[in-house]
Design an enzyme around this catalytic site. Structure first.
Site, mmCIF file in Angstrom:
data_model
loop_
_atom_site.group_PDB
_atom_site.id
_atom_site.type_symbol
_atom_site.label_atom_id
_atom_site.label_comp_id
_atom_site.label_asym_id
_atom_site.label_seq_id
_atom_site.Cartn_x
_atom_site.Cartn_y
_atom_site.Cartn_z
ATOM 1 N N GLU A 60 0.821 -1.292 0.094
ATOM 2 C CA GLU A 60 -0.079 -0.124 -0.036
ATOM 3 C C GLU A 60 0.807 1.331 0.100
ATOM 4 O O GLU A 60 0.579 2.321 -0.596
ATOM 5 C CB GLU A 60 -0.907 -0.033 1.189
ATOM 6 N N HIS A 129 -10.305 -6.629 7.727
ATOM 7 C CA HIS A 129 -11.179 -6.429 6.720
ATOM 8 C C HIS A 129 -12.595 -5.955 7.098
ATOM 9 O O HIS A 129 -13.355 -5.846 6.387
ATOM 10 C CB HIS A 129 -11.639 -7.716 6.180
#
Length: 336
Positions: A60, A129
């Site tokens: 990321e 998540h």
């Protein structure tokens, strides 16, 4: 008008942006060949090529860092963070570079960068998540933070975000991905409501209920359930989390005298705290009682088997409404 799911509306918004501006590029993990974990970018690599829909390494920080360089050179990158809890490796890039380059260069450098973040719980996934990290970025000056709650807003606000010269974090309520509604695809952006504008989605007279993203649908369900008991709830969808459009909230509270705020993120230093403080400062003489917050708990995200107890649901929101009205809790056992 077309009936689209929220996922399809986002896909349509990305497609339109790619068509309209050759400087728009998409970056993210598995967004190309696979079409994304949630299939949001399905078909875009096939139609626009791997040079504009770019499968990146699982890094990321590298995704955001590359996008910063692209934006610096005049492109309009759109990054996908695969899951909300994966954004933290890119946190330094976002708060130290993306948010500050425009100010640091006294306006010489713009950051037309959009970061898409599927966020929130309710889909049976584990920690990392199902996070709600929006407050971290709302706290950071230099970033716009928005969250649509329905397919039309998802389409329009994404196009506005990509067209903006400001860096925008675009939080997508993943548990609403399959919700369908009519979407007008051809309306010009110049006539669309600004992505920073809150809106009243259900009129009411007794209590003001403010939410955003995944909980707007739950708030509307709560308003319907309360109406059966003779309670009129006005529901406001914030849409923009930074900046917050306080005017509709203030106008509503001045009529109802009561405010309930609900979000999935934990309570401490969440958006609910800021909204409650601001409305208390600006509407103190109109409030009948202190604002009420209905939020997730201040714990690490729980296992999926018990997440329903963590997330604000119909029962908990109605309990918050009861507290604002000074009524005894009468909604034990109701289900979302």
């Amino acid at each position: 008008m077309m009936k689209l799911s929220l996922t399809q509306a986002i896909n349509a918004g990305l497609r339109r942006a790619l068509e309209d501006d050759p400087k728009v590029v998409l970056l993210g993990e598995d967004i190309g060949t696979l079409g994304g974990v949630f299939r949001v970018t399905d078909g875009l690599m096939k139609d626009f090529g791997s040079h504009r829909v770019i499968d990146t390494p699982l890094a990321e920080s590298a995704i955001i860092g590359t996008a910063v360089g692209l934006a610096y050179r005049g492109f309009r990158p759109v990054c996908e963070i695969q899951f909300d809890g994966f954004i933290y490796p890119g946190f330094d890039q976002i708060v130290s570079q993306v948010a500050k380059l425009h100010a640091r260069t006294r306006g010489a450098v713009r950051m037309p960068l959009t970061i898409r973040v599927p966020f929130g719980g309710g889909i049976g996934s584990p920690e990392h998540h199902s996070e709600s990290p929006e407050a971290y970025f709302v706290h950071t000056s230099g970033l716009r933070v928005i969250s649509p709650s329905n397919p039309q807003d998802a389409y329009t606000m994404l196009r506005q975000a990509i067209a903006s010269d400001d860096p925008v974090l675009y939080f997508e309520p993943k548990r609403r991905y399959h919700a369908k509604d009519e979407v007008m695809l051809d309306a010009p952006l110049s006539t669309a409501p600004l992505m920073g504008a809150a809106r009243v989605v259900a009129a009411g007279t007794d209590v003001t209920l403010v939410s955003y993203g995944p909980l707007v649908r739950t708030a509307l369900d709560a308003a319907s359930a309360a109406a059966a008991e003779g309670i009129s709830i006005e529901v406001i969808d914030l849409r923009s989390l930074s900046p917050i459009d306080y005017l509709p909230v203030m106008e509503s509270v001045r009529r109802t005298g009561r405010l309930v705020i609900s979000h999935e993120a934990g309570q401490t230093l969440g958006l609910g705290a800021e909204i409650a403080a601001t409305i208390t400062e600006r509407c103190f003489n109109y409030l009948e009682v202190a604002p009420v917050r209905v939020t997730g708990f201040d714990i690490p995200y729980p296992p999926s088997k018990v997440e329903k107890h963590h997330l604000p649901d119909l029962d908990r929101i109605l309990d918050g409404v009861d507290r604002a009205l000074g009524r005894p809790n009468s909604h034990s056992g109701m289900e979302d």
